[in-house]
Design a protein around this motif. Structure first.
Motif, mmCIF file in Angstrom:
data_model
loop_
_atom_site.group_PDB
_atom_site.id
_atom_site.type_symbol
_atom_site.label_atom_id
_atom_site.label_comp_id
_atom_site.label_asym_id
_atom_site.label_seq_id
_atom_site.Cartn_x
_atom_site.Cartn_y
_atom_site.Cartn_z
ATOM 1 N N ARG A 294 0.829 -1.212 0.000
ATOM 2 C CA ARG A 294 0.000 0.000 0.000
ATOM 3 C C ARG A 294 0.862 1.261 0.000
ATOM 4 N NH1 ARG A 294 -5.401 -0.659 1.285
ATOM 5 N NH2 ARG A 294 -6.016 -2.803 1.783
ATOM 6 N N ASN A 295 1.849 1.280 0.865
ATOM 7 C CA ASN A 295 2.735 2.445 0.970
ATOM 8 C C ASN A 295 4.137 2.049 0.520
ATOM 9 O OD1 ASN A 295 0.793 4.266 2.189
ATOM 10 N ND2 ASN A 295 0.992 2.994 4.036
ATOM 11 N N VAL A 296 4.651 2.757 -0.479
ATOM 12 C CA VAL A 296 5.953 2.436 -1.057
ATOM 13 C C VAL A 296 6.844 3.671 -0.996
ATOM 14 C CG1 VAL A 296 7.192 1.675 -3.127
ATOM 15 C CG2 VAL A 296 4.916 0.747 -2.613
ATOM 16 N N LEU A 297 8.092 3.467 -0.600
ATOM 17 C CA LEU A 297 9.084 4.532 -0.565
ATOM 18 C C LEU A 297 10.135 4.259 -1.644
ATOM 19 C CD1 LEU A 297 10.522 7.002 0.711
ATOM 20 C CD2 LEU A 297 11.567 5.420 2.356
ATOM 21 N N VAL A 298 10.367 5.247 -2.506
ATOM 22 C CA VAL A 298 11.391 5.137 -3.555
ATOM 23 C C VAL A 298 12.460 6.180 -3.270
ATOM 24 C CG1 VAL A 298 11.874 5.238 -6.020
ATOM 25 C CG2 VAL A 298 9.671 4.351 -5.228
ATOM 26 N N LEU A 299 13.657 5.718 -2.963
ATOM 27 C CA LEU A 299 14.776 6.607 -2.667
ATOM 28 C C LEU A 299 15.654 6.748 -3.900
ATOM 29 C CD1 LEU A 299 15.750 5.255 0.885
ATOM 30 C CD2 LEU A 299 14.414 7.297 0.335
ATOM 31 N N HIS A 300 15.432 7.824 -4.647
ATOM 32 C CA HIS A 300 16.244 8.179 -5.809
ATOM 33 C C HIS A 300 15.986 7.241 -7.009
ATOM 34 C CE1 HIS A 300 18.225 10.669 -2.868
ATOM 35 N NE2 HIS A 300 18.692 9.616 -2.215
ATOM 36 N N GLY A 301 16.149 7.790 -8.187
ATOM 37 C CA GLY A 301 16.087 7.016 -9.414
ATOM 38 C C GLY A 301 14.731 6.435 -9.747
ATOM 39 N N GLY A 302 13.648 7.071 -9.294
ATOM 40 C CA GLY A 302 12.328 6.486 -9.524
ATOM 41 C C GLY A 302 11.673 6.913 -10.818
ATOM 42 N N ALA A 303 11.935 8.145 -11.262
ATOM 43 C CA ALA A 303 11.300 8.657 -12.478
ATOM 44 C C ALA A 303 11.893 7.979 -13.706
ATOM 45 C CB ALA A 303 11.485 10.166 -12.580
ATOM 46 N N GLY A 304 11.023 7.723 -14.688
ATOM 47 C CA GLY A 304 11.487 7.110 -15.924
ATOM 48 C C GLY A 304 11.313 5.611 -15.974
ATOM 49 N N THR A 354 14.989 16.062 -1.087
ATOM 50 C CA THR A 354 15.871 16.022 0.076
ATOM 51 C C THR A 354 16.780 14.809 -0.044
ATOM 52 O OG1 THR A 354 15.961 16.029 2.503
ATOM 53 C CG2 THR A 354 14.262 14.672 1.486
ATOM 54 N N ASP A 355 17.699 14.699 0.866
ATOM 55 C CA ASP A 355 18.591 13.544 0.903
ATOM 56 C C ASP A 355 17.836 12.334 1.441
ATOM 57 O OD1 ASP A 355 21.350 12.322 0.915
ATOM 58 O OD2 ASP A 355 20.853 12.137 3.037
ATOM 59 N N GLY A 356 18.013 11.189 0.802
ATOM 60 C CA GLY A 356 17.294 9.985 1.215
ATOM 61 C C GLY A 356 17.571 9.587 2.648
ATOM 62 N N ARG A 357 18.809 9.694 3.061
ATOM 63 C CA ARG A 357 19.174 9.354 4.438
ATOM 64 C C ARG A 357 18.453 10.255 5.429
ATOM 65 N NH1 ARG A 357 25.270 10.486 6.260
ATOM 66 N NH2 ARG A 357 24.605 12.432 5.295
ATOM 67 N N ARG A 358 18.424 11.562 5.109
ATOM 68 C CA ARG A 358 17.755 12.521 5.996
ATOM 69 C C ARG A 358 16.252 12.259 6.050
ATOM 70 N NH1 ARG A 358 19.198 18.600 4.848
ATOM 71 N NH2 ARG A 358 21.193 17.743 5.559
ATOM 72 N N PHE A 359 15.658 11.917 4.900
ATOM 73 C CA PHE A 359 14.224 11.665 4.860
ATOM 74 C C PHE A 359 13.864 10.457 5.726
ATOM 75 C CE2 PHE A 359 10.466 9.588 3.126
ATOM 76 C CZ PHE A 359 9.573 10.648 3.008
ATOM 77 N N VAL A 360 14.669 9.409 5.642
ATOM 78 C CA VAL A 360 14.379 8.209 6.426
ATOM 79 C C VAL A 360 14.497 8.501 7.918
ATOM 80 C CG1 VAL A 360 15.206 5.890 6.987
ATOM 81 C CG2 VAL A 360 15.022 6.604 4.592
ATOM 82 N N ALA A 382 30.171 7.704 -2.340
ATOM 83 C CA ALA A 382 29.783 8.122 -0.990
ATOM 84 C C ALA A 382 28.273 8.113 -0.791
ATOM 85 C CB ALA A 382 30.341 9.525 -0.716
ATOM 86 N N SER A 383 27.506 8.506 -1.822
ATOM 87 C CA SER A 383 26.050 8.553 -1.666
ATOM 88 C C SER A 383 25.477 7.163 -1.451
ATOM 89 C CB SER A 383 25.410 9.207 -2.892
ATOM 90 O OG SER A 383 25.701 8.458 -4.065
ATOM 91 N N GLY A 384 26.020 6.191 -2.175
ATOM 92 C CA GLY A 384 25.546 4.827 -1.990
ATOM 93 C C GLY A 384 25.881 4.292 -0.616
ATOM 94 N N GLU A 385 27.083 4.609 -0.132
ATOM 95 C CA GLU A 385 27.497 4.153 1.195
ATOM 96 C C GLU A 385 26.583 4.732 2.273
ATOM 97 O OE1 GLU A 385 29.633 2.055 2.113
ATOM 98 O OE2 GLU A 385 31.129 1.784 0.551
ATOM 99 N N GLN A 386 26.194 6.000 2.132
ATOM 100 C CA GLN A 386 25.381 6.656 3.154
ATOM 101 C C GLN A 386 23.995 6.045 3.239
ATOM 102 O OE1 GLN A 386 25.520 10.719 1.935
ATOM 103 N NE2 GLN A 386 27.609 11.042 2.637
ATOM 104 N N VAL A 387 23.359 5.824 2.081
ATOM 105 C CA VAL A 387 21.996 5.301 2.090
ATOM 106 C C VAL A 387 21.967 3.846 2.524
ATOM 107 C CG1 VAL A 387 19.985 4.814 0.647
ATOM 108 C CG2 VAL A 387 21.263 6.916 0.320
ATOM 109 N N LEU A 388 23.013 3.084 2.198
ATOM 110 C CA LEU A 388 23.027 1.660 2.509
ATOM 111 C C LEU A 388 23.591 1.352 3.890
ATOM 112 C CD1 LEU A 388 24.226 0.267 -0.944
ATOM 113 C CD2 LEU A 388 21.916 0.255 -0.019
#
Length: 402
Positions: A294-304, A354-360, A382-388
């Motif tokens: 029902r509720n889905v979160l997409v962190l970056h790269g969702g459009a297209g 916003t930044d995915g890490r900050r949003f979470v 670095a961005s991948g390391e932060q989110v993961l």
């Protein structure tokens, strides 16, 4: 003469950080967006700057040091645009296609070559300035501290200017042209105050360079150089858009009616026909595993493509789409794609810049997601390391590359 010397020191500090920032951003494209390479490039800069400072320390005090300081500044301004072109043409000269990323050894070797002239000159300028300062004020042990202070004031001002104004408003060669004109004017002021034959020659040269840079920019020749270097950087591809945002470089290429979007040299999206196989792999395995999302979160790269596949599920009530860079989506919607318009225009899609890490981390405890999709690559930057990071990644999040 002390006032003109201080002015040139301020400009030297400003131009150094501007050149370093611009070249590091250019290198991120060359190195395929690998932010871990920043440490390597800074290391290369420091190595050559230290060698330049060592050479400059051997210069005698007095007028000769002041003339050397002026000459180093003028040469720095001239070499800056040449270094930008060298970064963009590097893969052509190396015989590599634009989409090939470099390994850490190649990154270090390339950085040592690219940063050699600018950082060597910047290091030389520092110790030459110390000698010149001693020639004006006399030896007293305070020259290095005073010179360093004035350069750092210029560096702070330049850091703010390049990060929040220049990079996002003008292209790299216009930045280089402005720096060259500013450096030439500062060198002109100091050369005039020297009141020697060599000073007069340097003053005439400084004036000619300042006027030449102004005419070059006024005639739009820097823009032509910009696009010529882009053509070299993306050889074999038709580039229809090229810009820098606060966060990244965004390039768009066109081939047979398809538009491919690159961020820091890496492909991010393709329209109007998306990479359906990739989007289906990212979306359907985790959503079908859940059963009734029902509720889905997409962190970056969702459009297209990705959000479009998510919205095919009738049970989906809300999709929170997090994208850090508004300029990326702004570029994406400028090109014809009914899919992207339908994705971002769907009332179930909530867009968050916003930044995915900050949003979470800032998400309300009441906001729970059935599925979390990460549209970032495996942790190569670095961005991948932060989110993961385990402390950030929501429990049960689905990674598209696993």
């Amino acid at each position: 003469m002390i006032a003109s010397l201080i002015s040139l020191l301020l400009v030297t500090g400003l131009s150094g950080i501007v050149a370093q920032t611009v070249l590091i951003r250019e290198c991120l494209i060359l190195y395929g967006g690998n932010e871990l390479s920043i440490g390597v490039t800074i290391g290369a800069w420091v190595i050559w700057e230290a060698l330049g400072a060592f050479i400059g320390a051997r210069w005698p005090r007095g007028g000769g040091a002041a003339h050397a300081f002026i000459a180093a500044g003028l040469t720095f301004g001239i070499v800056f645009p040449a270094s930008i072109y060298a970064v963009r043409a590097f893969k052509v000269l190396a015989g590599l296609p634009p989409e090939i990323s470099l390994g850490i050894t190649s990154i270090f070797g390339a950085s040592m070559v690219i940063f050699l002239p600018l950082s060597l000159l910047h290091g030389f300028a520092f110790t030459a300035a110390c000698r010149a300062y001693e020639g004006v004020k006399g030896p007293g042990g305070k020259a290095a501290g005073r010179v360093y202070f004035y350069e750092m004031v210029g560096t702070i001002a330049g850091g703010v200017l390049v990060s929040y104004v220049l990079v996002t408003w003008v292209h790299s060669f216009r930045i280089a042209g402005l720096i060259l004109a500013l450096m030439a004017l500062a060198c002109l002021a100091m050369a005039v105050s020297a009141a020697t034959r060599a000073g007069k020659l340097l003053a005439a040269l400084s004036l000619a360079i300042a006027l030449g840079s102004a005419v070059f920019m006024a005639a739009g020749l820097d823009g032509r150089l910009q696009w010529r270097s882009i053509a070299a950087q993306w050889h074999g591809r038709e580039v229809v858009s090229y810009e820098n945002s606060l966060y990244q470089n965004i390039a768009v290429t066109r081939a047979t009616g398809q538009y491919t979007f690159f961020t820091d040299g890496l492909p991010a999206a393709t329209i109007p026909v998306p990479d359906i196989a990739r989007a289906e792999e990212i979306v359907h395995i985790p959503l079908l595993t859940h059963g009734t999302p029902r509720n889905v979160l997409v962190l970056h790269g969702g459009a297209g493509g990705v959000i479009g596949e998510v919205l095919k599920y009738p049970t989906v009530r809300r999709v929170d789409y997090v994208e850090i860079d508004p300029a990326y989506l702004g570029t994406l919607v400028r090109y014809p794609s009914a899919l992207v318009r339908s994705e971002l225009g769907d009332p179930r899609v909530m867009l968050h810049y916003t930044d995915g890490r900050r949003f979470v981390k800032a998400a309300s405890p009441d906001r729970r997601y059935d599925v979390v999709l990460l549209g970032v690559a495996s942790p190569r930057d670095a961005s991948g390391e932060q989110v993961l990071h385990p402390g950030v990644l929501p429990r049960g999040a689905a990674h598209p590359h696993r």
